[in-house]
Design a protein around this motif. Structure first.
Motif, PDB file in Angstrom:
ATOM      1  N   ALA A  23      -6.284   2.040  78.461  1.00  0.00           N
ATOM      2  CA  ALA A  23      -7.660   2.142  78.890  1.00  0.00           C
ATOM      3  C   ALA A  23      -8.729   1.497  79.033  1.00  0.00           C
ATOM      4  N   THR A  28      -5.432   2.740  83.207  1.00  0.00           N
ATOM      5  CA  THR A  28      -5.200   4.188  83.591  1.00  0.00           C
ATOM      6  C   THR A  28      -5.672   4.863  84.649  1.00  0.00           C
ATOM      7  N   ASP A  29      -6.261   4.007  85.631  1.00  0.00           N
ATOM      8  CA  ASP A  29      -7.094   4.251  87.157  1.00  0.00           C
ATOM      9  C   ASP A  29      -6.468   3.702  87.839  1.00  0.00           C
ATOM     10  N   TYR A 105       0.584   6.058  89.116  1.00  0.00           N
ATOM     11  CA  TYR A 105       0.438   6.316  87.730  1.00  0.00           C
ATOM     12  C   TYR A 105       2.377   5.330  87.119  1.00  0.00           C
ATOM     13  N   PRO A 109      -0.100   5.038  81.556  1.00  0.00           N
ATOM     14  CA  PRO A 109      -1.127   5.702  81.381  1.00  0.00           C
ATOM     15  C   PRO A 109      -1.195   6.798  82.094  1.00  0.00           C
ATOM     16  N   SER A 113      -4.536   9.205  80.680  1.00  0.00           N
ATOM     17  CA  SER A 113      -5.361   9.731  81.357  1.00  0.00           C
ATOM     18  C   SER A 113      -5.346  11.085  81.148  1.00  0.00           C
ATOM     19  N   LEU A 121      -2.545  14.089  89.318  1.00  0.00           N
ATOM     20  CA  LEU A 121      -1.355  13.382  87.638  1.00  0.00           C
ATOM     21  C   LEU A 121      -0.616  14.606  86.781  1.00  0.00           C
TER      22      LEU A 121
END
Length: 142
Positions: A23, A28-29, A105, A109, A113, A121
């Protein structure tokens, strides 16, 4: 506290540190990851520095920990012994890479997230869980 409880607590603490690191570093983006994979477009080298930091930390940590006769909360170290490459490993690695490249991802992550749940996601997490069950259906080499 029992050793098995301590082992579980240590696992949760390690997971928390891992998630916080993801993070804080912005990993996590998924756009950061996809930006790293876009070599001929708007390349973002951030992931390279995060991975480099992880490799250096792991390299030093393993050297220090493996000097001990045994882990803190177990009787012996559980290190992999297989060194061969088989179709299952190569195929799984390829599928992992394809999924990571398409979604941005990887599992760490993605789990970190979950607090900001989005449709992509959710799709990735559902596909990941389905992959776990499908992998169990593929016979392992004995």
């Amino acid at each position: 506290m029992k050793p098995s409880t301590m082992k579980t607590v240590a696992g949760y603490i390690a997971g928390l540190i891992f998630g916080l690191g993801l993070a804080v570093s912005g990993m996590t983006d998924p756009s950061r990851v996809l930006g790293f994979l876009d070599l001929f477009g708007a390349w973002d080298p951030t992931l390279m520095f995060v991975l480099g930091g992880a490799v250096v930390t792991n390299f030093i940590g393993y050297r220090l920990v493996l000097r001990r006769p045994n882990p803190l909360f177990a009787e012996r170290f559980q290190l992999p012994t297989r060194q061969d490459l088989d179709a299952r490993l190569i195929g799984g690695s390829a599928l992992f890479g394809i999924g990571w490249g398409l979604s941005g991802y990887c599992p760490g992550p993605a789990i970190a997230s979950v607090g900001g749940l989005t449709a992509p996601l959710v799709a990735m997490l559902v596909a990941m869980v389905a992959g776990w069950f499908l992998a169990r259906a593929i016979p392992a080499r004995g």
